[in-house]
Write a protein that holds these residues in place. Structure first.
Motif, PDB file in Angstrom:
ATOM      1  N   ILE A  18       0.855  -1.178   0.000  1.00  0.00           N
ATOM      2  CA  ILE A  18       0.000   0.000   0.000  1.00  0.00           C
ATOM      3  C   ILE A  18       0.891   1.228   0.000  1.00  0.00           C
ATOM      4  N   ILE A  19       0.695   2.091  -0.976  1.00  0.00           N
ATOM      5  CA  ILE A  19       1.435   3.339  -1.058  1.00  0.00           C
ATOM      6  C   ILE A  19       0.422   4.466  -0.915  1.00  0.00           C
ATOM      7  N   THR A  20       0.616   5.287   0.115  1.00  0.00           N
ATOM      8  CA  THR A  20      -0.301   6.392   0.378  1.00  0.00           C
ATOM      9  C   THR A  20       0.385   7.696   0.007  1.00  0.00           C
ATOM     10  N   VAL A  21      -0.306   8.491  -0.788  1.00  0.00           N
ATOM     11  CA  VAL A  21       0.248   9.767  -1.252  1.00  0.00           C
ATOM     12  C   VAL A  21      -0.775  10.871  -1.033  1.00  0.00           C
ATOM     13  N   THR A  22      -0.272  12.050  -0.742  1.00  0.00           N
ATOM     14  CA  THR A  22      -1.148  13.195  -0.553  1.00  0.00           C
ATOM     15  C   THR A  22      -1.508  13.801  -1.910  1.00  0.00           C
ATOM     16  N   VAL A  46      -8.273   8.258   1.874  1.00  0.00           N
ATOM     17  CA  VAL A  46      -8.101   8.026   3.312  1.00  0.00           C
ATOM     18  C   VAL A  46      -7.693   9.306   4.031  1.00  0.00           C
ATOM     19  N   ARG A  47      -7.983   9.356   5.303  1.00  0.00           N
ATOM     20  CA  ARG A  47      -7.490  10.423   6.171  1.00  0.00           C
ATOM     21  C   ARG A  47      -6.498   9.871   7.189  1.00  0.00           C
ATOM     22  N   GLU A  48      -6.498   8.559   7.349  1.00  0.00           N
ATOM     23  CA  GLU A  48      -5.604   7.911   8.313  1.00  0.00           C
ATOM     24  C   GLU A  48      -4.880   6.748   7.657  1.00  0.00           C
ATOM     25  N   TRP A  49      -3.619   6.567   8.030  1.00  0.00           N
ATOM     26  CA  TRP A  49      -2.831   5.399   7.663  1.00  0.00           C
ATOM     27  C   TRP A  49      -1.788   5.245   8.753  1.00  0.00           C
ATOM     28  N   PRO A  50      -1.102   4.131   8.847  1.00  0.00           N
ATOM     29  CA  PRO A  50      -0.200   3.895   9.978  1.00  0.00           C
ATOM     30  C   PRO A  50       0.746   5.070  10.250  1.00  0.00           C
ATOM     31  N   GLY A  51       0.665   5.589  11.456  1.00  0.00           N
ATOM     32  CA  GLY A  51       1.536   6.681  11.877  1.00  0.00           C
ATOM     33  C   GLY A  51       1.046   8.064  11.494  1.00  0.00           C
ATOM     34  N   THR A  52      -0.117   8.166  10.836  1.00  0.00           N
ATOM     35  CA  THR A  52      -0.577   9.468  10.345  1.00  0.00           C
ATOM     36  C   THR A  52      -2.086   9.603  10.484  1.00  0.00           C
ATOM     37  N   ILE A  53      -2.514  10.774  10.927  1.00  0.00           N
ATOM     38  CA  ILE A  53      -3.915  11.174  10.867  1.00  0.00           C
ATOM     39  C   ILE A  53      -3.913  12.528  10.188  1.00  0.00           C
ATOM     40  N   SER A  55      -5.609  15.957   8.771  1.00  0.00           N
ATOM     41  CA  SER A  55      -6.769  16.806   9.022  1.00  0.00           C
ATOM     42  C   SER A  55      -7.206  17.560   7.765  1.00  0.00           C
ATOM     43  N   GLY A  56      -6.350  17.662   6.781  1.00  0.00           N
ATOM     44  CA  GLY A  56      -6.675  18.389   5.548  1.00  0.00           C
ATOM     45  C   GLY A  56      -7.334  17.481   4.524  1.00  0.00           C
ATOM     46  N   ASP A  57      -7.028  17.745   3.270  1.00  0.00           N
ATOM     47  CA  ASP A  57      -7.561  16.930   2.178  1.00  0.00           C
ATOM     48  C   ASP A  57      -7.215  15.459   2.384  1.00  0.00           C
ATOM     49  N   ARG A  58      -8.062  14.635   1.853  1.00  0.00           N
ATOM     50  CA  ARG A  58      -7.784  13.199   1.933  1.00  0.00           C
ATOM     51  C   ARG A  58      -6.577  12.847   1.064  1.00  0.00           C
ATOM     52  N   ALA A  59      -5.948  11.754   1.426  1.00  0.00           N
ATOM     53  CA  ALA A  59      -4.847  11.216   0.637  1.00  0.00           C
ATOM     54  C   ALA A  59      -5.381  10.000  -0.129  1.00  0.00           C
ATOM     55  N   SER A  60      -4.587   9.480  -1.037  1.00  0.00           N
ATOM     56  CA  SER A  60      -4.968   8.294  -1.803  1.00  0.00           C
ATOM     57  C   SER A  60      -4.047   7.142  -1.442  1.00  0.00           C
TER      58      SER A  60
END
Length: 86
Positions: A18-22, A46-53, A55-60
């Motif tokens: 899983i690669i999460t990018v803003t 997503v707005r949350e992923w391991p180690g991150t919450i 508050s702004g725009d969602r990430a993918s």
């Protein structure tokens, strides 16, 4: 150790990468995306992923199968991610 983990252990125990990018990152222009875009399982906002919450725009979060092809690609790099400084 990084390369050993990629091929020897993660291939046995992981089925997805899983690669999460803003939204301000151009992931679709990156070589990894271009190499594996046909293999994408799903993309989730997503707005949350391991180690991150966030508050702004969602990430993918891009879900890819984790297999030997992906492991071989990733092991070409000393580290797959890098910190971006402004």
């Amino acid at each position: 150790m990084y390369r050993t983990l990629l091929k020897k252990y993660l291939v046995k125990y992981a089925d997805r990468l899983i690669i999460t990018v803003t939204s301000d990152e151009d992931f679709e222009g990156q070589p990894f995306y271009q190499e594996f875009q046909e293999d994408i399982i799903t993309v989730k906002k997503v707005r949350e992923w391991p180690g991150t919450i966030r508050s702004g725009d969602r990430a993918s979060s891009y879900y890819f199968p984790y297999n030997m092809k992906v492991a071989e690609y990733l092991k070409r790099y000393n580290c797959f991610y890098r910190a971006v400084s402004n």
